[in-house]
Design a protein around this motif. Sequence first.
Motif, PDB file in Angstrom:
ATOM      1  N   ASN A 355       0.820  -1.218   0.000  1.00 30.25           N
ATOM      2  CA  ASN A 355       0.000   0.000   0.000  1.00 30.25           C
ATOM      3  C   ASN A 355       0.852   1.265   0.000  1.00 30.25           C
ATOM      4  O   ASN A 355       0.348   2.357   0.228  1.00 30.25           O
ATOM      5  N   ASN A 356       2.160   1.113  -0.233  1.00 32.26           N
ATOM      6  CA  ASN A 356       3.037   2.281  -0.373  1.00 32.26           C
ATOM      7  C   ASN A 356       4.186   1.931  -1.311  1.00 32.26           C
ATOM      8  O   ASN A 356       4.436   0.756  -1.616  1.00 32.26           O
ATOM      9  N   VAL A 357       4.902   2.951  -1.763  1.00 26.78           N
ATOM     10  CA  VAL A 357       5.957   2.766  -2.760  1.00 26.78           C
ATOM     11  C   VAL A 357       7.060   1.843  -2.249  1.00 26.78           C
ATOM     12  O   VAL A 357       7.490   0.905  -2.942  1.00 26.78           O
ATOM     13  N   GLY A 358       7.538   2.101  -1.018  1.00 25.12           N
ATOM     14  CA  GLY A 358       8.672   1.348  -0.501  1.00 25.12           C
ATOM     15  C   GLY A 358       8.418  -0.145  -0.421  1.00 25.12           C
ATOM     16  O   GLY A 358       9.235  -0.950  -0.881  1.00 25.12           O
ATOM     17  N   SER A 359       7.272  -0.537   0.158  1.00 22.97           N
ATOM     18  CA  SER A 359       6.990  -1.965   0.306  1.00 22.97           C
ATOM     19  C   SER A 359       6.753  -2.623  -1.051  1.00 22.97           C
ATOM     20  O   SER A 359       7.146  -3.771  -1.274  1.00 22.97           O
ATOM     21  N   PHE A 360       6.130  -1.902  -1.983  1.00 27.77           N
ATOM     22  CA  PHE A 360       5.883  -2.456  -3.311  1.00 27.77           C
ATOM     23  C   PHE A 360       7.210  -2.790  -3.994  1.00 27.77           C
ATOM     24  O   PHE A 360       7.413  -3.912  -4.484  1.00 27.77           O
ATOM     25  N   ILE A 361       8.117  -1.828  -4.033  1.00 28.31           N
ATOM     26  CA  ILE A 361       9.384  -2.034  -4.727  1.00 28.31           C
ATOM     27  C   ILE A 361      10.220  -3.111  -4.030  1.00 28.31           C
ATOM     28  O   ILE A 361      10.825  -3.968  -4.686  1.00 28.31           O
ATOM     29  N   GLN A 362      10.248  -3.066  -2.703  1.00 26.57           N
ATOM     30  CA  GLN A 362      11.027  -4.050  -1.955  1.00 26.57           C
ATOM     31  C   GLN A 362      10.518  -5.473  -2.214  1.00 26.57           C
ATOM     32  O   GLN A 362      11.299  -6.394  -2.462  1.00 26.57           O
ATOM     33  N   ARG A 363       9.208  -5.657  -2.164  1.00 27.74           N
ATOM     34  CA  ARG A 363       8.634  -6.994  -2.319  1.00 27.74           C
ATOM     35  C   ARG A 363       8.686  -7.475  -3.758  1.00 27.74           C
ATOM     36  O   ARG A 363       8.908  -8.668  -4.014  1.00 27.74           O
ATOM     37  N   LEU A 364       8.497  -6.573  -4.692  1.00 25.84           N
ATOM     38  CA  LEU A 364       8.621  -6.943  -6.105  1.00 25.84           C
ATOM     39  C   LEU A 364      10.012  -7.499  -6.397  1.00 25.84           C
ATOM     40  O   LEU A 364      10.181  -8.431  -7.191  1.00 25.84           O
ATOM     41  N   GLY A 365      11.020  -6.940  -5.726  1.00 29.67           N
ATOM     42  CA  GLY A 365      12.401  -7.362  -5.948  1.00 29.67           C
ATOM     43  C   GLY A 365      12.699  -8.770  -5.499  1.00 29.67           C
ATOM     44  O   GLY A 365      13.755  -9.331  -5.833  1.00 29.67           O
ATOM     45  N   ARG A 366      11.777  -9.398  -4.736  1.00 23.79           N
ATOM     46  CA  ARG A 366      11.998 -10.775  -4.303  1.00 23.79           C
ATOM     47  C   ARG A 366      11.650 -11.784  -5.391  1.00 23.79           C
ATOM     48  O   ARG A 366      12.014 -12.952  -5.292  1.00 23.79           O
ATOM     49  N   GLY A 367      10.945 -11.344  -6.417  1.00 24.43           N
ATOM     50  CA  GLY A 367      10.555 -12.250  -7.498  1.00 24.43           C
ATOM     51  C   GLY A 367      11.520 -12.181  -8.664  1.00 24.43           C
ATOM     52  O   GLY A 367      12.054 -11.127  -8.989  1.00 24.43           O
ATOM     53  N   GLY A 368      11.745 -13.316  -9.314  1.00 16.05           N
ATOM     54  CA  GLY A 368      12.577 -13.341 -10.518  1.00 16.05           C
ATOM     55  C   GLY A 368      14.062 -13.222 -10.267  1.00 16.05           C
ATOM     56  O   GLY A 368      14.819 -12.942 -11.197  1.00 16.05           O
ATOM     57  N   ARG A 369      14.513 -13.436  -9.047  1.00 16.36           N
ATOM     58  CA  ARG A 369      15.946 -13.293  -8.767  1.00 16.36           C
ATOM     59  C   ARG A 369      16.763 -14.421  -9.388  1.00 16.36           C
ATOM     60  O   ARG A 369      17.917 -14.229  -9.752  1.00 16.36           O
ATOM     61  N   HIS A 370      16.160 -15.606  -9.489  1.00 19.87           N
ATOM     62  CA  HIS A 370      16.891 -16.765  -9.995  1.00 19.87           C
ATOM     63  C   HIS A 370      16.291 -17.330 -11.280  1.00 19.87           C
ATOM     64  O   HIS A 370      16.988 -17.998 -12.042  1.00 19.87           O
ATOM     65  N   SER A 371      15.016 -17.076 -11.516  1.00 17.30           N
ATOM     66  CA  SER A 371      14.333 -17.615 -12.693  1.00 17.30           C
ATOM     67  C   SER A 371      13.053 -16.815 -12.911  1.00 17.30           C
ATOM     68  O   SER A 371      12.622 -16.064 -12.030  1.00 17.30           O
ATOM     69  N   PRO A 372      12.422 -16.958 -14.098  1.00 11.47           N
ATOM     70  CA  PRO A 372      11.164 -16.235 -14.346  1.00 11.47           C
ATOM     71  C   PRO A 372      10.120 -16.542 -13.275  1.00 11.47           C
ATOM     72  O   PRO A 372      10.109 -17.624 -12.680  1.00 11.47           O
ATOM     73  N   CYS A 373       9.227 -15.566 -13.041  1.00 10.13           N
ATOM     74  CA  CYS A 373       8.307 -15.669 -11.906  1.00 10.13           C
ATOM     75  C   CYS A 373       6.988 -14.986 -12.238  1.00 10.13           C
ATOM     76  O   CYS A 373       6.960 -13.982 -12.963  1.00 10.13           O
ATOM     77  N   ARG A 374       5.894 -15.550 -11.725  1.00 12.38           N
ATOM     78  CA  ARG A 374       4.592 -14.890 -11.812  1.00 12.38           C
ATOM     79  C   ARG A 374       4.357 -14.114 -10.522  1.00 12.38           C
ATOM     80  O   ARG A 374       4.650 -14.621  -9.422  1.00 12.38           O
ATOM     81  N   VAL A 375       3.832 -12.917 -10.651  1.00  6.41           N
ATOM     82  CA  VAL A 375       3.666 -12.021  -9.503  1.00  6.41           C
ATOM     83  C   VAL A 375       2.247 -11.474  -9.474  1.00  6.41           C
ATOM     84  O   VAL A 375       1.726 -11.021 -10.504  1.00  6.41           O
ATOM     85  N   ILE A 376       1.626 -11.522  -8.286  1.00  5.08           N
ATOM     86  CA  ILE A 376       0.332 -10.869  -8.074  1.00  5.08           C
ATOM     87  C   ILE A 376       0.489  -9.877  -6.928  1.00  5.08           C
ATOM     88  O   ILE A 376       0.875 -10.267  -5.821  1.00  5.08           O
ATOM     89  N   ALA A 377       0.231  -8.607  -7.180  1.00  4.17           N
ATOM     90  CA  ALA A 377       0.258  -7.575  -6.134  1.00  4.17           C
ATOM     91  C   ALA A 377      -1.172  -7.327  -5.670  1.00  4.17           C
ATOM     92  O   ALA A 377      -2.075  -7.118  -6.490  1.00  4.17           O
ATOM     93  N   VAL A 378      -1.393  -7.386  -4.363  1.00  2.00           N
ATOM     94  CA  VAL A 378      -2.703  -7.089  -3.784  1.00  2.00           C
ATOM     95  C   VAL A 378      -2.645  -5.669  -3.232  1.00  2.00           C
ATOM     96  O   VAL A 378      -1.877  -5.382  -2.302  1.00  2.00           O
ATOM     97  N   ILE A 379      -3.437  -4.768  -3.819  1.00  2.00           N
ATOM     98  CA  ILE A 379      -3.332  -3.343  -3.497  1.00  2.00           C
ATOM     99  C   ILE A 379      -4.714  -2.795  -3.114  1.00  2.00           C
ATOM    100  O   ILE A 379      -5.740  -3.432  -3.393  1.00  2.00           O
ATOM    101  N   PRO A 380      -4.769  -1.630  -2.469  1.00  4.04           N
ATOM    102  CA  PRO A 380      -6.075  -1.035  -2.142  1.00  4.04           C
ATOM    103  C   PRO A 380      -6.923  -0.823  -3.402  1.00  4.04           C
ATOM    104  O   PRO A 380      -6.426  -0.337  -4.412  1.00  4.04           O
ATOM    105  N   SER A 381      -8.201  -1.196  -3.320  1.00  2.91           N
ATOM    106  CA  SER A 381      -9.092  -1.092  -4.489  1.00  2.91           C
ATOM    107  C   SER A 381      -9.168   0.337  -5.038  1.00  2.91           C
ATOM    108  O   SER A 381      -9.304   0.547  -6.239  1.00  2.91           O
TER     109      SER A 381
END
Length: 493
Positions: A355-381
């Motif tokens: 729900n804020n810039v910092g957590s979004f960018i930090q958590r997005l960075g955990r995906g795809g570090r070693h191989s392709p990845c599917r990502v779903i972000a759950v955000i305020p409607s």
Amino acid sequence: MIKIDSYRIERSDENLSGITLRKFQSDVLRSTSPLIVLDAPTGSGKTLAYLAKALKENFGSTVIVYPTNALIFDQLSSIQRLLSALGKKSVLKTPIPDEIFEDTGSGDVSLYVVNGETLNTLAKNSNTTEGRTWLSVLRKDDSPQRVFLTNPEVLYFLFLLRFSKSNELVDSILKPNERHMLVLDEFHLYYGYSLATIYFMLMYIRNRIDQFIFSSATTTVLPDFLGEPERISAAPSPYGDTIQHELEFSFQGMSGSTLSTDDIRELSGLVERAYEQSGKRGKADVVVILNSVLTAYWLARELENKYLGLVSEIHGLVPQGERPKPQELRSLVVGTSAVEVGVDFDTGFLIFEANNVGSFIQRLGRGGRHSPCRVIAVIPSLLCESFRRQLGDGETISRVQLLDSVRNTFSSLPLYSDFLSTQGANLVLLSVLASWVFKAYDKITIKECVDSLTRSLREDRYILPEGLVSRRDELLRTLQREDFGGIIRALGK
């Protein structure tokens, strides 16, 4: 579903002990600025940049401050490998909880892991206080360079003279005849009061530090008293090193600003569908990162009912010593911010709440570090439509475009970096100063403490934040208040 291109960063022509440096690493190594702000994503090689600079400029002590203990332990093994690759023998000087420890003497670089756990283990092993045993280890250390991995709390307690022999400790860590470097890693994770506290501390140790590096995944604003920084970024390049593989990205809304236990059933269904679509390799097939510890706990309970024995938990209700190591992760991993830093995993499906810039960018960075990845972000409607417009109609976008869309849609957490210049900072500042004075002496009365502070302020011995310089008389009047003696008495206990 939007495809996010793999993210590559620029290489340099510089080679260090057989390691080809990336452009931003070379820029850090060559920089002559005493203050660097490093903008580089997770997994890009920031640690190598710190270590290379420390070795090249022969800093006596390099203090690296991490926001979590999990990240400290994770980075220890990485630093040991990097030092070995750079041709340096490292020696660990502090015990790691639950592991066999043996001080193997001297090396090129001494490594210190300094947090509540390691200090407590040191004190128990030597049957004395944390400060005294830490000082004893330092006095026996004759390695030419030292690297300290610690957290803000230990550093703050050290400079507030909370440890036994604190003055001697400070001089043993930051030896007067050597140059020293301080690194604040993942600086974008600090905000509000914790950030203001760090700025207070920096104000008083800055004259003991020759090189500051702030690393951040988002724009960092520093207070004026630190000076003008040199900003170094990990620039993207179509022909550079891959640090994040392709992502298949989508998002969905949540009713409030954060998920709660009322959302467990819907969350569980989302995770179940992701698991069925995953390759079911048996290890971190789906990783879920949430804001609330309770929501994470109850989601794990719900998933355990269907996938017994397949759920790993990493959050505040799981003691540090009981949290799974990366190689021990099960098929479904449920956690909070404890997963964001310090846990490296190769997952095929990442679901995170933001729900804020910092957590979004930090958590997005955990995906795809070693191989392709599917990502779903759950955000305020309420943000979904705006975010959709920012992303545009393209089927494929770059990581830079995605992050720009995030910054244009989500708010940043309040930094309060101007707190030092406000009137409310007066009492806090004087309390910090009083604590130092009171703890610096074995025996000192409240009146002697007030008199010492008064003389120091009148004689300009303390460097004040720019906003407080003009209010020196106000600080002096605050010192004479009757209730200030009570504050000093409380600090002295």
